[in-house]
Design a protein around this motif. Structure first.
Motif, PDB file in Angstrom:
ATOM      1  N   ASP A   1     106.044  62.261 -38.724  1.00  0.00           N
ATOM      2  CA  ASP A   1     105.782  63.644 -39.126  1.00  0.00           C
ATOM      3  C   ASP A   1     104.385  64.113 -38.721  1.00  0.00           C
ATOM      4  OD1 ASP A   1     108.192  63.089 -40.274  1.00  0.00           O
ATOM      5  OD2 ASP A   1     107.676  63.770 -42.280  1.00  0.00           O
TER       6      ASP A   1
ATOM      7  N   ARG B   1     109.134  74.085 -36.605  1.00  0.00           N
ATOM      8  CA  ARG B   1     108.976  73.032 -37.614  1.00  0.00           C
ATOM      9  C   ARG B   1     110.272  72.854 -38.401  1.00  0.00           C
ATOM     10  NH1 ARG B   1     105.170  75.190 -40.068  1.00  0.00           N
ATOM     11  NH2 ARG B   1     103.438  74.188 -38.967  1.00  0.00           N
TER      12      ARG B   1
ATOM     13  N   GLU C   1     103.574  67.255 -36.256  1.00  0.00           N
ATOM     14  CA  GLU C   1     102.829  68.414 -36.729  1.00  0.00           C
ATOM     15  C   GLU C   1     101.637  68.684 -35.822  1.00  0.00           C
ATOM     16  OE1 GLU C   1     101.845  71.754 -38.823  1.00  0.00           O
ATOM     17  OE2 GLU C   1     103.696  70.566 -38.893  1.00  0.00           O
TER      18      GLU C   1
END
Length: 591
Positions: free
Chosen positions: A92, A79, A96
């Motif tokens: 994003d 990350r 994720e």
């Protein structure tokens, strides 16, 4: 097609998937495991798509396989790494989701199928930064013995012809040194006999060798797993039109060898058709002019999924930093003059990173770190061309080496250690250009001779000390890994010696696309207002890259392809996009 009423279907399934590459086959396997009725439609007569012709490396951080390989990796480190590489380019939520689901997807595939990976202990990320990994994230498909497929092996798309020896033999990287020098040792000789003997036996029964590696092994493993589960694959069945009812995608019209058919999808339609690489309109709209001429994708990757989705209002993203993901390629023209018979060689790692090679433009100047990733190398080509107003035929670059380099490392299609006759053959074909002096080489390449002389002089001066102040070649772990450890102090740098000199010309080619359909964390396709189009999903190259035109590491197309195929199947199995269709008849869409 916007249908006002109920549809009469020739067949009805839970999940209808288009495209039998890594993404589509993964979605089919996982959906079947979740007890959904699945139908996989493939436009061609073979599975694999560009997966079959790729290196097969799959970038998924934080898996158990990294621990088993002795290089434990963490999602938290990945990350931080992606935050440094992708930055504020967006996406994003989807990234994720990829990070969180990746280890689960790889672990489950290993449990429910014959898809097996091994984490590479040493295969660095392509970009340096916080959280970058030297090993563990790049997953390599385990070799596969395709004899278990029997006659169905003919359904697996072959790798690129340039990646096969003797007309059909794949060679594992671990066997390459033995085959290139079979008489160097008894061990090399024995290994060469074993590899060639196996291939000879294969050709008695099969159209090519059955010992598969790289992306071909991955595609074959996925297909073998589909067959073991009796998952229906309709070959030669392209998508014609998406059917939409009351705003929801409820099925599709397909073309089959027996005619047009209408297939209903209770839970959704998944697009995994290979992306826009050969869609002429979108290619011209989105790709730089200098990178439109050459593609490594199959000729059938004409953007069917993206095209049909945009006709019902789906949004297409431009790919962020770059619409394509690139590879520099050299071309040996076919003697018959047919472009389809040309030999195209992707310059991945075997030559560009090695010491004693430089890349120059038409002015005879270096423009990039030659040891960087294939994508970043071509990005350098395109930036240089744009800066200097060059397009079309002025875009290519030239890889220049001396005679010692040719014999030690080879160059493009010319493997190392080849005889003078073999070298001369490549010269006669026009693939390899030779000059006894730099001036002669420059004239043959139509490169500025004074510029090339200055470049080599400047490069050699710094290279004598193992330095590259212009581009910091050899500064990153990835550069050094692909160099030659015997060359010290910098495994990527040594002076270019006396003539004769050799060169091959490289062109930008797309190996995949970053541009594609907008989607959310579950692979649901979004319209131009950012709203979900119910019942429509995308994965693989049909879905815009979660890395927004950057290329973080080896396998950063296949990693998301597999993970989002898995996520879509899981989302649908949990009840996502469920609806009722009516009028289904018990008629199969294909045999």
């Amino acid at each position: 097609m916007n249908a006002a009423g109920q549809q009469d279907w020739d067949e009805e399934v839970d999940l209808l998937i288009f495209g039998a590459g890594a993404a589509g086959m993964t979605a089919a396997l996982v959906a079947d495991h979740e007890k959904l009725k699945v139908l996989l439609c493939e436009k061609t007569g073979m599975v694999g798509g560009i997966t079959s012709t790729s290196g097969g490396t799959t970038w998924v951080p934080g898996t158990k396989l990294s621990v088993e390989a002795g290089v434990p990796d963490s999602v938290d480190d990945a990350r931080r790494f992606l935050e440094s590489v992708v930055g504020a380019r967006g996406g994003d939520e989807a990234r994720e989701a990829f990070l969180q689901s990746g280890p689960q997807a790889i672990d489950e595939l290993a449990r429910i199928s014959d898809v097996k990976f091994v984490a590479a202990a040493a295969h660095p990320d392509y970009v340096s930064g916080p959280g970058a990994a030297y090993g563990g994230r790049a997953l390599v498909p385990a070799p596969f013995d395709a004899r278990v497929l029997g006659q169905a092996f003919a359904r697996v798309r072959p790798p690129r012809k340039e990646f096969m020896g003797l007309g059909g033999m794949m060679v594992a990287r671990s066997d390459l040194s033995a085959l290139l020098a079979p008489f160097a040792s008894l061990a090399n000789f024995r290994r060469t006999l074993a590899v060639l003997g196996r291939y000879a036996m294969d050709r008695l029964r099969y159209p090519r060798g059955t010992q598969l590696v790289m992306g071909n092994a991955l595609a074959a493993r996925l297909y073998y797993s589909l067959r073991k589960r009796d998952i229906e694959v309709c070959f030669d069945t392209p998508l014609v039109e998406l059917v939409r009812e009351n705003g929801r995608v409820t099925g599709a019209i397909v073309a089959t060898p027996g005619g047009s058919r209408r297939i209903g999808a209770r839970r959704g339609v998944v697009l995994a058709t290979g992306g826009i690489t050969r869609h002429s309109t979108l290619r011209n709209q989105l790709f730089p002019a200098g990178a439109r001429g050459l593609s490594l994708s199959p000729l059938t990757h004409t953007g069917d999924g993206v095209d049909r989705a945009r006709h019902i209002g789906a949004n297409i993203e431009d790919g962020g930093d770059s619409p394509g993901l690139w590879m520099p390629c050299s071309i040996q023209r076919a003697r018959n003059g047919h472009a389809d018979d040309d030999s195209v060689w992707p310059h991945i790692i075997l030559d560009r990173a090695k010491p004693g090679l430089i890349a120059v433009n038409g002015r005879g100047e270096r423009f990039v770190n030659e040891s960087d990733s294939y994508h970043d190398f071509v990005m350098g080509m395109l930036r240089d061309a744009q800066k200097n107003g060059a397009t079309g035929p002025r875009v290519p670059a030239h890889l220049i080496v001396d005679a010692a380099f040719i014999h030690e490392y080879g160059l493009g299609l010319l493997m190392p250690g080849r005889s003078a006759g073999r070298i001369a053959g490549f010269e006669r074909s026009g693939y390899l250009v030779k000059g006894n002096t730099l001036a002669e080489l420059a004239a043959k390449l139509q490169v500025d001779a004074a510029g090339l002389a200055r470049t080599v002089e400047s490069y050699n001066r710094a290279a004598a000390e193992g330095k590259d102040p212009a581009f910091e070649r050899g500064a990153s772990p990835m550069n050094r890994f692909n160099g030659d450890a015997r060359q010290q102090p910098n495994p990527c740098i040594r002076p270019i010696g006396a003539g004769p000199y050799y060169a091959v010309t490289v062109w930008p080619a797309d190996l995949a696309c970053s541009a594609g359909l907008s989607g959310n964390a579950n692979g649901e396709v979004l319209d131009q207002a950012g709203r979900v189009i119910p019942g429509l999903f995308a994965c693989g190259n049909d879905l815009a890259s979660i890395f927004r035109g950057t290329y973080p590491g080896p396998g950063t197309t296949l990693g998301p392809a597999i993970v989002f195929g898995w996520r879509i199947a899981k989302h649908v199995a949990r009840g996502g996009a469920a609806h009722e269709t009516r009028g289904a008849q018990a008629v199969k869409a294909c045999a």
